[in-house]
Design an enzyme around this catalytic site. Structure first.
Site, short mmCIF file in Angstrom:
data_model
loop_
_atom_site.label_atom_id
_atom_site.label_comp_id
_atom_site.label_asym_id
_atom_site.label_seq_id
_atom_site.Cartn_x
_atom_site.Cartn_y
_atom_site.Cartn_z
N PHE A 150 0.80 -1.23 0.00
CA PHE A 150 0.00 0.00 0.00
C PHE A 150 0.83 1.28 0.00
O PHE A 150 0.33 2.35 -0.32
CB PHE A 150 -0.94 0.02 1.22
CG PHE A 150 -0.25 0.39 2.51
CD1 PHE A 150 0.03 1.72 2.81
CD2 PHE A 150 0.14 -0.58 3.43
CE1 PHE A 150 0.68 2.08 3.99
CE2 PHE A 150 0.80 -0.23 4.61
CZ PHE A 150 1.07 1.10 4.89
N LYS A 174 -1.16 -7.29 -9.21
CA LYS A 174 -2.13 -7.34 -8.10
C LYS A 174 -1.84 -6.15 -7.17
O LYS A 174 -0.87 -6.14 -6.44
CB LYS A 174 -1.92 -8.66 -7.36
CG LYS A 174 -2.95 -9.19 -6.45
CD LYS A 174 -3.54 -8.41 -5.39
CE LYS A 174 -3.36 -8.74 -3.97
NZ LYS A 174 -3.71 -7.53 -3.19
N SER A 227 5.13 -7.00 3.41
CA SER A 227 5.68 -7.35 4.72
C SER A 227 6.47 -8.66 4.64
O SER A 227 6.25 -9.49 3.75
CB SER A 227 4.54 -7.50 5.72
OG SER A 227 3.69 -8.56 5.30
N CYS A 282 9.85 1.48 3.43
CA CYS A 282 10.74 0.40 3.84
C CYS A 282 12.17 0.91 3.99
O CYS A 282 13.03 0.20 4.47
CB CYS A 282 10.68 -0.74 2.84
SG CYS A 282 11.29 -0.24 1.24
N GLU A 376 9.54 -3.90 13.12
CA GLU A 376 9.17 -2.84 12.17
C GLU A 376 7.94 -2.13 12.71
O GLU A 376 6.96 -2.78 13.06
CB GLU A 376 8.86 -3.45 10.80
CG GLU A 376 8.45 -2.40 9.80
CD GLU A 376 8.26 -2.94 8.38
OE1 GLU A 376 7.61 -3.99 8.22
OE2 GLU A 376 8.76 -2.30 7.44
P1 NAD Z 1 1.38 -6.69 3.12
O1 NAD Z 1 2.41 -7.75 3.18
O2 NAD Z 1 0.30 -6.71 4.15
O3 NAD Z 1 0.63 -6.72 1.70
C1 NAD Z 1 1.36 -6.78 0.49
C2 NAD Z 1 0.50 -7.47 -0.57
O4 NAD Z 1 0.20 -8.81 -0.14
C3 NAD Z 1 -0.83 -6.79 -0.80
O5 NAD Z 1 -1.10 -6.78 -2.18
C4 NAD Z 1 -1.82 -7.63 -0.01
O6 NAD Z 1 -3.10 -7.62 -0.59
C5 NAD Z 1 -1.21 -9.02 -0.07
N1 NAD Z 1 -1.45 -9.83 1.14
C6 NAD Z 1 -1.66 -9.38 2.41
N2 NAD Z 1 -1.79 -10.43 3.26
C7 NAD Z 1 -1.66 -11.55 2.53
C8 NAD Z 1 -1.67 -12.95 2.85
N3 NAD Z 1 -1.87 -13.38 4.09
N4 NAD Z 1 -1.48 -13.83 1.84
C9 NAD Z 1 -1.25 -13.41 0.58
N5 NAD Z 1 -1.23 -12.10 0.22
C10 NAD Z 1 -1.43 -11.17 1.18
O7 NAD Z 1 2.16 -5.30 3.11
P2 NAD Z 1 1.56 -3.83 3.19
O8 NAD Z 1 1.00 -3.63 4.57
O9 NAD Z 1 0.69 -3.55 2.02
O10 NAD Z 1 2.89 -2.96 3.00
C11 NAD Z 1 3.74 -2.63 4.05
C12 NAD Z 1 4.91 -3.57 4.12
O11 NAD Z 1 5.61 -3.60 2.87
C13 NAD Z 1 5.96 -3.13 5.14
O12 NAD Z 1 6.39 -4.26 5.84
C14 NAD Z 1 7.08 -2.56 4.29
O13 NAD Z 1 8.36 -2.60 4.89
C15 NAD Z 1 7.00 -3.44 3.10
N6 NAD Z 1 7.64 -2.83 1.94
C16 NAD Z 1 8.85 -3.32 1.59
C17 NAD Z 1 9.54 -2.77 0.52
C18 NAD Z 1 10.89 -3.27 0.15
O14 NAD Z 1 11.41 -2.80 -0.84
N7 NAD Z 1 11.50 -4.19 0.87
C19 NAD Z 1 8.96 -1.71 -0.19
C20 NAD Z 1 7.70 -1.25 0.18
C21 NAD Z 1 7.05 -1.83 1.26
#
Ligand code: NAD
Length: 485
Positions: A150, A174, A227, A282, A376
């Site tokens: 997000f 997605k 995440s 991140c 985090e």
């Molecule tokens: P998230 O992991 O909750 O969601 C990411 C994606 O996975 C979304 O499209 C979501 O719909 C899907 N998703 C969520 N739960 C799921 C599950 N149980 N099974 C399968 N798919 C699922 O992450 P978020 O809250 O959208 O974003 C924040 C996180 O992203 C933070 O931890 C941040 O550090 C990380 N992030 C990392 C980077 C990087 O480059 N390492 C960059 C941006 C964000």
């Protein structure tokens, strides 16, 4: 509701999703419901895959010099629509307009890199013995998928769309189930730029879509950003189905501050790094480790942080749950003996009382065993730990399971190098608070911040989105010569 029901983008057109299961898209700034997003099913993913499969033969055979023309036009369209797209990014994500404009600017830069790919994938050729030539070429994989978080509704999709597609793949994207609106604009601009139908397809939804992507036999590669918890699920599930996978996870980034650091510059960098995008990056600084006497810098950090005002130059965090989670970390640290120097709990922005704002927060005398030091937080919070030696500071940094970024602030080049060499992270900053490598360098952390080989942007992405063909050619007028057999 301000916007119409969210639709998938399949084979060049926006399509209604039949599923009755929906999620609200909520404005973090004021709590209003912006749109309703239906949750797609495995059948919707399959429709997208079939469209991408049908588009692949034509697109992959189009010479790359022609393919990148779409991205020259897309870059121009991003520039033309910068204000409109930034406003939408800000609205659905809660970040400030200035931050949203910076995000769209980054989309433009990422696209610019993709237009240079013809120059970077020329392959290699060598006469390996008399008259015998070996050459390598980068071949697209086929149908690939990209799953995004997000916090950057436009930029993170542009980490993958331009490169993967310019390299000849067809993609299923997605979006985050919290911010799907900006991506629809990107799809519209790509179509206007001349991207053929089926080359990019968008399937909205939640984990059901992600599971279907990981399981689908016709998807060759999956990239994921989100995440660590979900990165592990996706990496395991996609590789179990024998797909190529690169899954970027969460982060806990440390800034090591030495007593000789330039105080003003350091304080500004710390404050900007921990509070930019409300700490939902991140690459955000989450822990500052002061080595020796750094009280004068902590005072300046607090001064800088107090200039950051929720609703003005600080956006909202994504949801009520996030706000509660972040504030709980602060309260727990306080109960464990840490000192709250600047307190962002309980903030209300006048006229936006239903917005989910957390004020910038500075917590001092945090110890390495506290949750606020280890986990985090993903909010505008900096935890300050103190050590007597650089090696002690490095031990704390090294012990953290994540490994996205680490920075050092000092005027001593030898010390900067000592720390840069020993920090256990993929992206290192020296006197830089947010050490994001710009193209053509690639973005990616280490340890629990990334699973899989290579990085997601820049030159490194070429290896992920293509497979290498090695051709050996013997073509000689002298018959009967025994070359290689
Ligand atoms: P998230 O992991 O909750 O969601 C990411 C994606 O996975 C979304 O499209 C979501 O719909 C899907 N998703 C969520 N739960 C799921 C599950 N149980 N099974 C399968 N798919 C699922 O992450 P978020 O809250 O959208 O974003 C924040 C996180 O992203 C933070 O931890 C941040 O550090 C990380 N992030 C990392 C980077 C990087 O480059 N390492 C960059 C941006 C964000």
């Amino acid at each position: 509701m301000k916007y119409e029901r969210v639709r998938n983008f399949i084979n060049g057109s926006f399509k209604e999703v039949s599923s009755q299961r929906t999620l609200p898209i909520i404005s973090p700034s004021d709590g209003s419901i912006l749109a309703e997003m239906p949750c797609s099913t495995a059948a919707d993913v399959n429709d997208a895959v079939q469209a991408a499969k049908a588009a692949f033969p034509g697109w992959s055979k189009t010479p790359i010099k022609e393919r990148v023309q779409v991205f020259f036009r897309y870059k121009y369209l991003l520039e033309q629509h910068l204000q409109e797209l930034s406003a939408l990014v800000s609205e659905e994500n809660g970040k400030t307009m200035t931050e949203a404009i910076a995000e769209v600017d980054k989309c433009i830069e990422l696209t610019e890199f993709a237009t240079s790919l013809p120059q970077l994938i020329t392959g290699e050729v060598l006469e390996v013995s008399a008259g015998v030539e070996c050459r390598t070429s980068h071949i697209p994989l086929g149908v690939v998928a990209s799953i995004v978080p997000f916090n950057f509704p436009a930029m993170v999709p542009n980490w993958t769309i331009p490169n993967a597609i310019a390299l000849g793949n067809c993609m299923i994207m997605k979006p985050s189930d919290k911010v799907p609106l900006s991506l629809a604009v990107l799809a519209r601009l790509l179509k206007e730029a001349g991207l053929p139908d089926g080359v990019l397809n968008i399937v909205n939804g939640d984990s059901e879509v992600v599971d279907a992507i990981c399981d689908h036999p016709d998807i060759e590669a999956v990239s994921f950003v989100g995440s660590t918890k979900v990165a592990k699920i996706v990496y395991q599930r996609a590789t179990q189905h024998l797909k190529r996978c690169l899954a970027l996870g969460g982060a806990k980034n440390h800034l090591l501050v030495l007593p000789d650091a330039k105080p003003g510059m350091t304080a500004q960098n710390v404050a900007a790094s921990m509070s930019g995008c409300a700490g939902q990056r991140c690459m955000a600084a989450s822990a500052m480790i002061g080595v020796g006497q750094i009280d004068h810098i902590v005072d300046l950090v607090c001064e800088e942080v107090k200039k950051i005002v929720p609703g003005q130059n600080l956006g909202a965090v994504i949801s009520k749950e996030s706000k509660e989670r972040i504030e709980k970390y602060i309260t727990e640290a306080e109960a464990q003996g840490a000192r709250i120097l600047v307190d962002g709990r309980g903030v209300k922005v006048s006229g936006k009382e239903n917005g989910t704002y957390v004020g910038p927060t500075v917590i001092d005398y945090v110890t390495a065993d506290m949750a606020v030091a280890k986990e985090e937080i993903f909010g505008p919070v900096i935890s300050i730990m103190r050590t007597n030696t650089v090696d002690e500071a490095l031990r704390i940094e090294n012990a953290n399971p994540y490994g996205n970024a680490a920075s050092v602030f000092t005027q001593n080049g030898g010390m900067a190098r000592y720390i840069a060499e020993r920090a256990n992270a993929g992206m290192i900053g020296v006197n830089v608070g947010v050490p994001v490598p710009r193209e053509p360098f690639s973005f990616g952390g280490w340890n629990e911040s990334k699973f899989g080989v290579g990085d997601i942007t820049g030159k490194s992405s070429i290896e992920f989105w293509t497979k290498l063909k090695k051709s050996t050619t013997k073509w000689n007028p002298e018959e009967g010569v025994n070359w290689m057999s």
